[in-house]
Scaffold this active site. Sequence first.
Site, PDB file in Angstrom:
ATOM      1  N   ASP A  13      -1.173  -3.576  -0.440  1.00  0.00           N
ATOM      2  CA  ASP A  13      -2.627  -3.582  -0.681  1.00  0.00           C
ATOM      3  C   ASP A  13      -3.028  -2.739  -1.879  1.00  0.00           C
ATOM      4  O   ASP A  13      -4.129  -2.187  -1.920  1.00  0.00           O
ATOM      5  CB  ASP A  13      -3.403  -3.095   0.566  1.00  0.00           C
ATOM      6  N   LYS A  16      -2.089  -5.889  -6.266  1.00  0.00           N
ATOM      7  CA  LYS A  16      -1.108  -6.607  -7.095  1.00  0.00           C
ATOM      8  C   LYS A  16      -1.670  -7.919  -7.628  1.00  0.00           C
ATOM      9  O   LYS A  16      -1.349  -8.335  -8.727  1.00  0.00           O
ATOM     10  CB  LYS A  16       0.156  -6.907  -6.272  1.00  0.00           C
ATOM     11  N   GLY A  40      -1.611 -10.696   1.496  1.00  0.00           N
ATOM     12  CA  GLY A  40      -2.921 -11.210   1.091  1.00  0.00           C
ATOM     13  C   GLY A  40      -3.192 -10.707  -0.314  1.00  0.00           C
ATOM     14  O   GLY A  40      -3.432  -9.529  -0.508  1.00  0.00           O
ATOM     15  N   HIS A  41      -3.060 -11.587  -1.296  1.00  0.00           N
ATOM     16  CA  HIS A  41      -3.259 -11.185  -2.687  1.00  0.00           C
ATOM     17  C   HIS A  41      -4.615 -11.692  -3.163  1.00  0.00           C
ATOM     18  O   HIS A  41      -4.863 -12.891  -3.190  1.00  0.00           O
ATOM     19  CB  HIS A  41      -2.113 -11.712  -3.564  1.00  0.00           C
ATOM     20  N   GLN A 225       3.729  -6.913  -0.132  1.00  0.00           N
ATOM     21  CA  GLN A 225       3.748  -5.614   0.562  1.00  0.00           C
ATOM     22  C   GLN A 225       4.032  -4.484  -0.443  1.00  0.00           C
ATOM     23  O   GLN A 225       3.568  -4.581  -1.561  1.00  0.00           O
ATOM     24  CB  GLN A 225       4.772  -5.611   1.713  1.00  0.00           C
TER      25      GLN A 225
HETATM   26  P1  IMP Z   1       4.821  -7.613   9.569  1.00  0.00           P
HETATM   27  O1  IMP Z   1       5.186  -7.761   8.117  1.00  0.00           O
HETATM   28  O2  IMP Z   1       3.728  -8.548  10.005  1.00  0.00           O
HETATM   29  O3  IMP Z   1       6.014  -7.655  10.468  1.00  0.00           O
HETATM   30  O4  IMP Z   1       4.201  -6.149   9.757  1.00  0.00           O
HETATM   31  C1  IMP Z   1       4.983  -4.961   9.609  1.00  0.00           C
HETATM   32  C2  IMP Z   1       4.172  -3.852   8.950  1.00  0.00           C
HETATM   33  O5  IMP Z   1       3.907  -4.209   7.598  1.00  0.00           O
HETATM   34  C3  IMP Z   1       2.801  -3.625   9.585  1.00  0.00           C
HETATM   35  O6  IMP Z   1       2.492  -2.242   9.484  1.00  0.00           O
HETATM   36  C4  IMP Z   1       1.854  -4.407   8.705  1.00  0.00           C
HETATM   37  O7  IMP Z   1       0.540  -3.913   8.747  1.00  0.00           O
HETATM   38  C5  IMP Z   1       2.505  -4.188   7.350  1.00  0.00           C
HETATM   39  N1  IMP Z   1       2.211  -5.258   6.395  1.00  0.00           N
HETATM   40  C6  IMP Z   1       2.746  -6.491   6.353  1.00  0.00           C
HETATM   41  N2  IMP Z   1       2.269  -7.190   5.310  1.00  0.00           N
HETATM   42  C7  IMP Z   1       1.424  -6.369   4.671  1.00  0.00           C
HETATM   43  C8  IMP Z   1       0.640  -6.500   3.472  1.00  0.00           C
HETATM   44  O8  IMP Z   1       0.633  -7.526   2.789  1.00  0.00           O
HETATM   45  N3  IMP Z   1      -0.106  -5.413   3.140  1.00  0.00           N
HETATM   46  C9  IMP Z   1      -0.080  -4.257   3.843  1.00  0.00           C
HETATM   47  N4  IMP Z   1       0.643  -4.084   4.945  1.00  0.00           N
HETATM   48  C10 IMP Z   1       1.391  -5.129   5.353  1.00  0.00           C
END
Ligand code: IMP
Length: 423
Positions: A13, A16, A40-41, A225
């Site tokens: 977040d 990017k 989410g970009h 991420q």
């Molecule tokens: P997962 O990727 O859904 O398995 O989530 C694992 C961890 O990564 C959690 O803490 C999510 O909130 C975090 N996470 C996954 N994708 C994103 C992203 O695009 N932005 C921020 N945090 C993310």
Amino acid sequence: MPTTCVVGILWGDEGKGKVIDFLAAEADYVVRFGGGHNAGHTLILPSGKLVLHLVPSGIVHPQVVNVIGNGVVVDPIHLVAEIARLRARGLQVDLGRNLLVSERAHVILEAHRIQDHWHEQLRGKGRIGTTGRGIGPAYSDRASRTGLRVGDLLRPDALHEALRRITTEKNAWFAAVGLPTLDPATLLESLVEAAAALRPAIVDAGSVLRAAQRAGKRIVLEGAQGCLLDVEHGTYPFVTSSHSSTGGAFSGTGMPPHAMTVIGIAKAYATRVGEGPFPTELHGAAGDRLRIAGNEFGSTTGRPRRCGWFDTVAVRYAGELSGASALVMTNLDVLRGFDPLRLAVAYRHADGTGTRGFPAFGLEAVQPELITVPGFHDDVRAVRAFAELPAAARAYVEAIETHTGLPIKTISVGPERQQVILR
Ligand code: IMP
């Protein structure tokens, strides 16, 4: 260098989407190498806000070939819906021309979402706070050699057989723990429909990218991420399930390691969604104030993001890990009126010892050593030259450069494309 890799420096977040959009204007290829529709970009276009989850951010530039690499986990039903949404916005998405999907990418199934929620419930207080999109279970099945690949969707007999095997295995487990069981026929139907829609885009993306690399094409590798959510180098187990730092850019695309420019994106403060240690987190009213000022709510799940001070210890670690040669700082405008500003320059362990390193264990128990610098009060959103920033804002940026050892060449002062300071 023709290849640029853009990675989030902390927990995602960082903004990017805006940076990739900027680079994509001059690129031939934009490639996602990991994650799935947990990402989410956000792009702010002349036509308004656009949030992309799986489709690379180059899709708004007609000359760019957008590639969903083999390291991504793809929910085909979500992808079809995302493409429809982009077309409804007037964007041209020509499958096989400006959007390619690796046949080697793994598929997220309904079963993975069920498992994701079930695991989180089971973890109770130790829950990770996943996005609930089935990301982790899809990567687990890939590692267990029981997954389904995007290319399987084009082979009806093999798909039928694979779904029979997968549902038999999962149903035995689901039934034992009281979860709803899966019907292979319904699954097959929904996947066949999505596969028919995606067929022209499904290719051997690795060979396309290697050829592009040989031809000297300009390639932007779009990290999802952030480095501290990397499954191996991040704040394990509070991480995502892919290699979200630069290392994933090679295995997740099929491109061999080569010289590239790595840009780390860092917000002017720190945020995190989901659970896990966060040494500079601001609790209570101070955190709420930053969250509201920065509109820090997840673009995928809408969850409030946890907010805190800039952490040079974590950024230094992620900078080294990712190979970033410079930082792009985003959201500097948000810090207007926060006076004084603070930044962490070291951590102190419970036994009183200090460290400037980023520990693999015990991060939840460290206390950040914060330094204080004066804040700024002017609106900086219209500033386009570093020299025109308030002196306190410049000093803040320079303090971060000193403590991270990374130059900040680009500063974003608002969500719109032109709200940028280039130094
Ligand atoms: P997962 O990727 O859904 O398995 O989530 C694992 C961890 O990564 C959690 O803490 C999510 O909130 C975090 N996470 C996954 N994708 C994103 C992203 O695009 N932005 C921020 N945090 C993310």
